[in-house]
Scaffold this active site. Structure first.
Site: not given
Ligand code: GLA
Length: 413
Positions: A153, A186-188, A190, A208
């Site tokens: 993460d 890393e959620w896109g 970078n 998320d």
């Molecule tokens: C971030 C991630 C989620 C999950 C939580 C856990 O938000 O994107 O998928 O792993 O952390 O805390």
């Protein structure tokens, strides 16, 4: 002679340096098709324990999910509680009294694979110890425990460079020596699609997912996204995905409260996107419809197709989106997604249907004399061929999933 010796020593040193800086990449070939499994986060958040994970593994086998292709059982955040005096990560002894190694052994004994979670920062997103500064130590521990999959993460990563931080962990895994699927989370932020291929096997493309078909949850400083919002955020990314390196639009919310139509549409679209299929519901208590969605082998086969080509949106007509995905043997998946809240009628005129996908170079063409068979992947049967127009009504927030294949002629048998 001395000079020669010195030279050859220098050559050896330099080439070792070069080799160790360019090799040490991810373990290749661990995710030739999108990974399939389960992860604790969407349903259970921090409420994880060895009991839950063991029961989930049992349920994965007993429910038929393992047979359908699900493999990884992944504990997300909150299994870890501290570091010991030497800096090694410590699992919560209350929740995991037998230890992580025993849990991994149990999961392996079921013929499944075991995954775990950490974070590139000092702290995980739930505030537990992260791996920053402990990457090699953690990778060594995971290898010793028998970990097969690591989700990594991006919380508390101030001043870290994403490519650098994920490369460090990727190399640490490599050095530890156990093949581990590396899931970049890393959620896109970078553009991991630009650098993730050498570093990991999949990368999150967005923030998320939110357990909702079509809405946004706004937390002020961040948002989480319904299935349809996540779908729209995949725009422009299909060229980066392929075998062993996938776009990850986040884990499934199937079975967490959407209507059956919605979960069918959500699941089908993740298949269309060649997305990892990581279930996020309580496998111990599934209603039959949810199980039916998660184990639809024909839809899963679209997702797991060996070409690994991510599907694309071909058209939008009156809230109905046509999505197409080239498959092996010149077959195609064509999905009609009704995003509106009312039923929609569609008519498909095969005589005028001809599409070239520039990315894959594949052509779909039913205008000629060849006749193609049409299979409905939710009815699980052939519903006709391309000789005559197809008419259908698609319920609200639902999907029609077709697979088109060449008719077997007697001579080609
Ligand atoms: C971030 C991630 C989620 C999950 C939580 C856990 O938000 O994107 O998928 O792993 O952390 O805390």
């Amino acid at each position: 002679i001395r000079m020669k010796k010195l030279n050859s020593i220098l050559v050896i040193i330099i080439s070792t340096l070069i080799v160790s800086s360019v090799s040490a990449q991810k373990f290749e070939g661990l995710a030739k098709t999108p990974p399939m499994g389960w992860n604790s986060w969407n349903k259970f958040g921090c409420n994880v324990s060895e009991k839950l994970i063991m029961e989930t593994a049992d349920a994965m086998v007993a429910s038929g999910m393992k047979d359908a292709g699900y493999q990884y059982v992944v504990i997300d955040d909150c299994w870890q509680i501290a570091r010991d005096s030497l800096g090694f990560i410590v699992a919560d002894p209350q929740r995991f009294p037998s230890g992580i190694k025993a849990l991994a052994d149990y999961i392996h004994s079921k013929g499944l694979k075991f995954g775990i979670y950490s974070c590139a920062g000092d702290r995980t997103c739930a505030g537990r110890p992260g791996s920053r500064g402990h990457e090699y130590q953690d990778a060594l521990m995971y290898a010793k425990w028998g970990v097969d999959y690591l989700k990594y993460d991006w919380c508390s990563t101030e001043n870290l460079n994403a490519f650098g931080a994920y490369t460090t962990m990727s190399r640490a895994i490599r050095e530890a020596g156990r093949p581990i699927v590396f899931s970049i989370c890393e959620w896109g932020s970078n553009q991991p699609w630009l650098w993730g291929k050498e570093v990991g096997h999949l990368w999150r493309t967005t923030g998320d997912i939110y357990n909702c078909f079509d809405c946004i949850q706004d937390y002020g400083s961040w948002k989480s996204w319904g299935a349809m919002q996540i779908l729209d955020l995949q725009e422009g990314l299909r060229q980066y995905a392929g075998p062993d390196h996938w776009n990850d639009p986040d884990m499934l919310e199937v079975g967490n409260g959407m209507s059956n139509n919605e979960e069918r549409a959500h699941f089908s679209m993740w298949a269309m996107l060649a997305a990892p299929l990581i279930a996020g519901n309580d496998l111990r208590n599934m209603d039959p419809q949810t199980l039916n969605v998660l184990t639809n082998k024909e839809v899963i086969a679209i997702n797991q197709d060996s070409l690994g080509i991510q599907g694309f949106r071909y058209a939008i007509n009156d809230s109905v989106e046509t999505w197409m995905k080239p498959l092996v043997n010149n077959e195609w998946a064509i999905f009609y997604l009704n995003r509106s809240k009312s039923p929609k009628n569609i008519t498909v005129d095969w005589k005028n249907f001809s599409v070239k996908d520039d990315l894959s170079g594949k052509t779909f063409d039913t205008t000629g004399r060849n006749v193609f068979v049409i299979r409905d992947l939710w009815l699980k049967k052939e519903i006709g061929d391309t000789k005559k127009n197809l008419s259908a009504t698609i319920p609200p927030h639902d999907i029609l999933c077709l697979q088109i294949k060449q008719k077997q002629t007697k001579s080609s048998k």
